[in-house]
Scaffold this motif. Structure first.
Motif, PDB file in Angstrom:
ATOM      1  N   GLY A  66       0.806  -1.209   0.000  1.00 14.98           N
ATOM      2  CA  GLY A  66       0.000   0.000   0.000  1.00 14.98           C
ATOM      3  C   GLY A  66       0.841   1.260   0.000  1.00 14.98           C
ATOM      4  N   GLY A  67       0.384   2.259   0.761  1.00 15.32           N
ATOM      5  CA  GLY A  67       1.109   3.522   0.844  1.00 15.32           C
ATOM      6  C   GLY A  67       2.493   3.370   1.432  1.00 15.32           C
ATOM      7  N   ASP A  68       2.626   2.484   2.442  1.00 14.85           N
ATOM      8  CA  ASP A  68       3.952   2.226   3.017  1.00 14.85           C
ATOM      9  C   ASP A  68       4.898   1.680   1.961  1.00 14.85           C
ATOM     10  N   GLY A  69       4.394   0.776   1.143  1.00  9.75           N
ATOM     11  CA  GLY A  69       5.227   0.203   0.090  1.00  9.75           C
ATOM     12  C   GLY A  69       5.680   1.238  -0.920  1.00  9.75           C
ATOM     13  N   GLU A  70       4.776   2.165  -1.265  1.00 14.60           N
ATOM     14  CA  GLU A  70       5.128   3.210  -2.221  1.00 14.60           C
ATOM     15  C   GLU A  70       6.190   4.136  -1.649  1.00 14.60           C
ATOM     16  N   ARG A  71       6.060   4.496  -0.369  1.00 13.21           N
ATOM     17  CA  ARG A  71       7.045   5.371   0.241  1.00 13.21           C
ATOM     18  C   ARG A  71       8.393   4.665   0.404  1.00 13.21           C
ATOM     19  N   MET A  72       8.359   3.367   0.739  1.00 20.13           N
ATOM     20  CA  MET A  72       9.615   2.635   0.841  1.00 20.13           C
ATOM     21  C   MET A  72      10.300   2.538  -0.512  1.00 20.13           C
ATOM     22  N   LEU A  73       9.525   2.330  -1.563  1.00 22.60           N
ATOM     23  CA  LEU A  73      10.107   2.280  -2.898  1.00 22.60           C
ATOM     24  C   LEU A  73      10.777   3.608  -3.238  1.00 22.60           C
ATOM     25  N   GLU A  74      10.150   4.712  -2.870  1.00 22.96           N
ATOM     26  CA  GLU A  74      10.745   6.028  -3.122  1.00 22.96           C
ATOM     27  C   GLU A  74      12.074   6.167  -2.387  1.00 22.96           C
ATOM     28  N   MET A  75      12.139   5.688  -1.151  1.00 22.21           N
ATOM     29  CA  MET A  75      13.374   5.771  -0.378  1.00 22.21           C
ATOM     30  C   MET A  75      14.463   4.882  -0.980  1.00 22.21           C
ATOM     31  N   VAL A  76      14.057   3.686  -1.430  1.00 23.85           N
ATOM     32  CA  VAL A  76      15.010   2.764  -2.053  1.00 23.85           C
ATOM     33  C   VAL A  76      15.553   3.358  -3.350  1.00 23.85           C
ATOM     34  N   GLN A  77      14.682   3.947  -4.143  1.00 25.08           N
ATOM     35  CA  GLN A  77      15.117   4.543  -5.401  1.00 25.08           C
ATOM     36  C   GLN A  77      16.025   5.745  -5.174  1.00 25.08           C
ATOM     37  N   GLN A  78      15.766   6.468  -4.098  1.00 20.81           N
ATOM     38  CA  GLN A  78      16.633   7.597  -3.762  1.00 20.81           C
ATOM     39  C   GLN A  78      18.036   7.113  -3.416  1.00 20.81           C
ATOM     40  N   PHE A  79      18.112   6.011  -2.668  1.00 21.44           N
ATOM     41  CA  PHE A  79      19.421   5.437  -2.346  1.00 21.44           C
ATOM     42  C   PHE A  79      20.145   5.010  -3.622  1.00 21.44           C
ATOM     43  N   GLN A  80      19.426   4.339  -4.504  1.00 25.81           N
ATOM     44  CA  GLN A  80      20.065   3.853  -5.722  1.00 25.81           C
ATOM     45  C   GLN A  80      20.544   5.013  -6.603  1.00 25.81           C
ATOM     46  N   HIS A  81      19.758   6.085  -6.644  1.00 28.59           N
ATOM     47  CA  HIS A  81      20.163   7.256  -7.417  1.00 28.59           C
ATOM     48  C   HIS A  81      21.470   7.837  -6.874  1.00 28.59           C
ATOM     49  N   ASN A  82      21.579   7.844  -5.530  1.00 25.65           N
ATOM     50  CA  ASN A  82      22.788   8.393  -4.901  1.00 25.65           C
ATOM     51  C   ASN A  82      23.972   7.440  -4.963  1.00 25.65           C
ATOM     52  N   HIS A  83      23.719   6.152  -5.237  1.00 26.85           N
ATOM     53  CA  HIS A  83      24.781   5.144  -5.252  1.00 26.85           C
ATOM     54  C   HIS A  83      24.660   4.263  -6.493  1.00 26.85           C
ATOM     55  N   PRO A  84      25.012   4.797  -7.645  1.00 29.85           N
ATOM     56  CA  PRO A  84      24.930   4.005  -8.885  1.00 29.85           C
ATOM     57  C   PRO A  84      25.899   2.830  -8.904  1.00 29.85           C
ATOM     58  N   GLU A  85      26.836   2.818  -7.947  1.00 30.31           N
ATOM     59  CA  GLU A  85      27.779   1.713  -7.876  1.00 30.31           C
ATOM     60  C   GLU A  85      27.183   0.483  -7.193  1.00 30.31           C
ATOM     61  N   VAL A  86      25.899   0.581  -6.797  1.00 33.25           N
ATOM     62  CA  VAL A  86      25.245  -0.508  -6.070  1.00 33.25           C
ATOM     63  C   VAL A  86      24.099  -1.073  -6.895  1.00 33.25           C
ATOM     64  N   ASP A  87      24.018  -2.391  -6.957  1.00 36.27           N
ATOM     65  CA  ASP A  87      22.828  -3.073  -7.469  1.00 36.27           C
ATOM     66  C   ASP A  87      22.005  -3.489  -6.255  1.00 36.27           C
ATOM     67  N   LEU A  88      20.921  -2.784  -6.025  1.00 35.56           N
ATOM     68  CA  LEU A  88      20.075  -3.052  -4.867  1.00 35.56           C
ATOM     69  C   LEU A  88      18.823  -3.789  -5.323  1.00 35.56           C
ATOM     70  N   GLU A  89      18.648  -4.989  -4.838  1.00 36.03           N
ATOM     71  CA  GLU A  89      17.484  -5.812  -5.167  1.00 36.03           C
ATOM     72  C   GLU A  89      16.515  -5.777  -3.992  1.00 36.03           C
ATOM     73  N   ALA A  90      15.403  -5.069  -4.151  1.00 34.51           N
ATOM     74  CA  ALA A  90      14.397  -4.961  -3.102  1.00 34.51           C
ATOM     75  C   ALA A  90      13.250  -5.916  -3.394  1.00 34.51           C
ATOM     76  N   VAL A  91      12.925  -6.756  -2.445  1.00 36.65           N
ATOM     77  CA  VAL A  91      11.903  -7.789  -2.619  1.00 36.65           C
ATOM     78  C   VAL A  91      10.787  -7.565  -1.607  1.00 36.65           C
ATOM     79  N   THR A  92       9.549  -7.455  -2.091  1.00 36.61           N
ATOM     80  CA  THR A  92       8.381  -7.296  -1.235  1.00 36.61           C
ATOM     81  C   THR A  92       7.678  -8.636  -1.082  1.00 36.61           C
ATOM     82  N   LEU A  93       7.491  -9.072   0.157  1.00 32.24           N
ATOM     83  CA  LEU A  93       6.825 -10.335   0.459  1.00 32.24           C
ATOM     84  C   LEU A  93       5.509 -10.069   1.191  1.00 32.24           C
ATOM     85  N   SER A  94       4.665 -11.073   1.259  1.00 36.50           N
ATOM     86  CA  SER A  94       3.358 -10.924   1.896  1.00 36.50           C
ATOM     87  C   SER A  94       3.495 -10.609   3.379  1.00 36.50           C
ATOM     88  N   TRP A  95       2.642  -9.692   3.856  1.00 37.19           N
ATOM     89  CA  TRP A  95       2.697  -9.234   5.238  1.00 37.19           C
ATOM     90  C   TRP A  95       2.376 -10.378   6.200  1.00 37.19           C
TER      91      TRP A  95
END
Length: 452
Positions: A66-95
Motif C-alpha cells: 500500500g502507501g507504506d510500500g510506495e514510500r519505501m520504494l521512493e526511499m530505495v530509489q533515492q538510495f540507488q540514485h545516490n549510489h549508482p555503484e550498487v545493485d540493490l534488489e528490493a523484494v516485497t513479500l506478503s505481510w
C-alpha cells in the motif's frame, strides 16, 4: 538507475547459529507449519543473481504494501540514485506470517537477504534464535548513526542480551483521531480549535458521550470486531496500570487478573455506552470518516486514509485513562539476517543503506509513522507536517509486546490475546472468562518449544 523491485506472495544463542543442512532446514520448519512445496520455493528463491559487473549487489526484503510500500520504494530509489555503484534488489513479500516464516527459514539456511525489515516486537524470537547478527555500532557511527540519534525507550528495545540487533526506522503507536467538526459541535475544542485535555475514566467517558450526542452516531469508533485492535487497546490501558505479563526470563506467567479485569470492564463499558459491540476494523474507519463518530482509536497508519477522503480531523496522544500516558506501539526496524558467510563489502554497503533509509525517513513519516531518527523527528520540516507531528511525543510513551518468543506482530500471542479480549468487549464473555481464556493460551505457549 533504479533498484530492482520484486514482489512475491507466499504462503540457541546467536553465537551458536550457523548454516544448516537442507534436511535440518526442512525439519525446523515443522513448528512453523510449512509444507515441503513452500519450503522448496523458499530455498530456491534465496540464491544470488548476476547483476552489473563491478557493482556491489545487496538484497533487501520487506513486507510493506500500500502507501507504506510506495514510500519505501521512493526511499530505495533515492538510495540507488545516490549510489549508482550498487545493485540493490528490493523484494516485497506478503505481510505477516508468510514474510516472517520465509525470513526465518532463509536465515536458518544461511541464505537470507543482506538487510530485512523486522517488527521490533519480533526481535526476541529472531535474535534469541540466532537468526540475526548484531550491528557493529562503530560502523553505524561511521555512517552518522549513534545512540543519541534516538529516544531511549526505542533504542533500548532494539537490543537483545546487551547487543544492538535492530535499527528502528519508526514508532507506530496507538493514537486518538478526532473529528474537528463533531468535537466543535460537542464543545470539546479550545479557542485554537484543538482538543481540550481530558483524562481519567470518568472524563474520557464524558467526552465520548458528548461526541456521541453531537455526531448522532458513536462517540468512539473502535474496531472491536478485530482481535488485533482489541489487543492493542488492552495493551495500552493495561500498561497504564503497570500490568505485567511474564517473568523477566520469559518462563513464568505473571499476569495480574485484577488489573486486567479493570481494563476489560472499562473497554466493554466504552463499547456498550459510547461505541459499538460489533463494529469491525473497516466499519470503524467508515463511521469515523463519514462523520458518524467523534473519536477513533487506531494505529497512526490510517492518517492518509482520512486525508485522502478530505475529512476534517486531527490526531493526538492516546488518552490518559488510568494515570499514565502509556500506549501500545511497535516499530519497523532494519536488521541483518544471519549469513552463512559474511562478505565485508556487502556488509559495509548494507550498513550504509540502513543509515540512508533513516536519513530519508521524512518520506516515511508522511504515512503517519513517527520517525525514530531524531535529526528528522526534530526537524522544522517534520514539525510542520500535520497532523503527523501532533502525536510525536508518543514515542516516549510506547509499550511494546511482552519480550517472549511467541509475541509480536501477527504472532500467536497477539492472535490468542486478541481473541480472548475481543470476546469480552463484544459482550460474549465476562472479563473473568476472557482472562481465563487468555491464561490458558499463554500457559500453553510457555510449554511450546521455540521452533529454532
Amino acid at each position: 538507475m533504479v533498484s530492482e523491485q520484486r514482489t512475491f506472495t507466499t504462503g540457541s544463542e546467536p553465537e551458536q547459529a550457523s548454516r544448516i543442512s537442507r534436511r535440518g532446514f526442512l525439519g525446523r520448519a515443522a513448528a512453523l507449519g510449512l509444507g515441503t512445496t513452500a519450503l522448496a520455493g523458499i530455498l530456491n528463491s534465496c540464491g544470488t543473481t548476476a547483476f552489473g559487473a563491478g557493482k556491489t549487489h545487496i538484497t533487501y526484503w520487506h513486507l510493506l504494501g500500500g502507501g507504506d510500500g510506495e514510500r519505501m520504494l521512493e526511499m530505495v530509489q533515492q538510495f540507488q540514485h545516490n549510489h549508482p555503484e550498487v545493485d540493490l534488489e528490493a523484494v516485497t513479500l506478503s505481510w505477516g506470517t508468510p514474510y516472517y516464516t520465509k525470513l526465518a527459514m532463509a536465515a536458518a539456511g544461511g541464505r537470507p537477504p543482506d538487510v530485512g525489515i523486522l517488527h521490533m516486537s519480533r526481535l526476541p524470537m529472531y535474535a534469541g534464535s540466532g537468526l540475526l547478527e548484531p550491528f557493529d555500532t562503530s560502523a553505524l557511527s561511521n555512517n552518522g548513526i549513534t545512540q543519541d540519534n534516538f529516544v531511549d525507550p526505542v533504542w533500548q528495545k532494539a537490543h537483545y542480551n546487551g547487543k544492538l540487533y535492530a535499527v528502528p526506522l519508526d514508532t507506530h503507536p496507538l493514537v486518538m483521531y478526532y473529528s474537528t467538526d463533531v468535537c466543535q459541535k460537542a464543545g470539546l475544542l479550545d479557542s485554537n480549535g484543538k482538543l481540550q485535555e481530558f483524562k481519567g475514566e470518568d472524563d474520557v467517558l464524558k467526552a465520548f458521550s458528548e461526541a456521541k450526542k453531537a455526531s448522532g452516531g458513536l462517540g468512539l469508533a473502535m474496531g472491536v470486531g478485530d482481535p488485533s485492535t482489541c489487543w492493542r487497546v488492552f495493551c495500552a490501558l493495561y500498561a497504564q496500570l503497570n500490568g505485567q505479563y511474564f517473568s523477566a526470563d520469559g518462563t513464568q506467567l505473571t499476569f495480574e487478573d485484577d488489573k486486567a479485569e479493570q481494563v476489560l470492564a472499562y473497554i466493554s463499558k466504552l463499547a456498550k455506552e459510547v461505541g459499538s459491540t460489533n463494529i469491525d476494523y473497516a466499519g470503524a474507519i467508515a463511521l469515523f470518516s463519514g462523520g458518524k463518530a467523534g473519536f477513533h482509536w487506531n494505529g497512526e497508519w490510517e492518517v492518509t486514509t482520512f486525508q485522502t477522503q478530505k475529512m476534517k480531523f486531527d490526531m493526538t496522544l492516546f488518552p490518559n485513562v488510568f494515570g499514565g500516558q502509556q500506549t501500545w506501539a511497535d516499530s519497523h526496524s532494519l536488521v541483518l539476517p544471519r549469513q552463512g558467510t559474511v562478505d565485508p563489502e556487502r556488509r559495509a554497503m548494507s550498513i550504509k543503506f540502513v543509515s540512508e533509509l533513516l536519513k530519508s525517513s521524512y518520506i516515511w513519516a508522511q504515512g503517519g509513522h513517527i520517525p525514530t531518527y531524531l535529526p528528522v523527528a526534530t526537524s522544522s520540516e517534520y514539525k510542520q507536517l500535520a497532523p503527523q507531528s501532533h502525536y510525536a511525543a508518543e514515542a516516549s510513551n510506547v509499550v511494546y509486546d511482552p519480550p517472549v518468543w511467541f509475541a509480536g506482530a501477527a504472532s500467536e500471542l497477539e492472535n490468542q490475546a486478541g481473541a480472548a479480549f475481543q470476546s469480552v468487549i463484544t459482550q460474549q464473555k465476562t472479563p473473568k472468562q476472557g482472562i481465563q481464556q487468555f491464561r490458558a493460551a499463554m500457559l500453553k505457549q510457555l510449554q511450546t518449544p521455540k521452533p529454532f
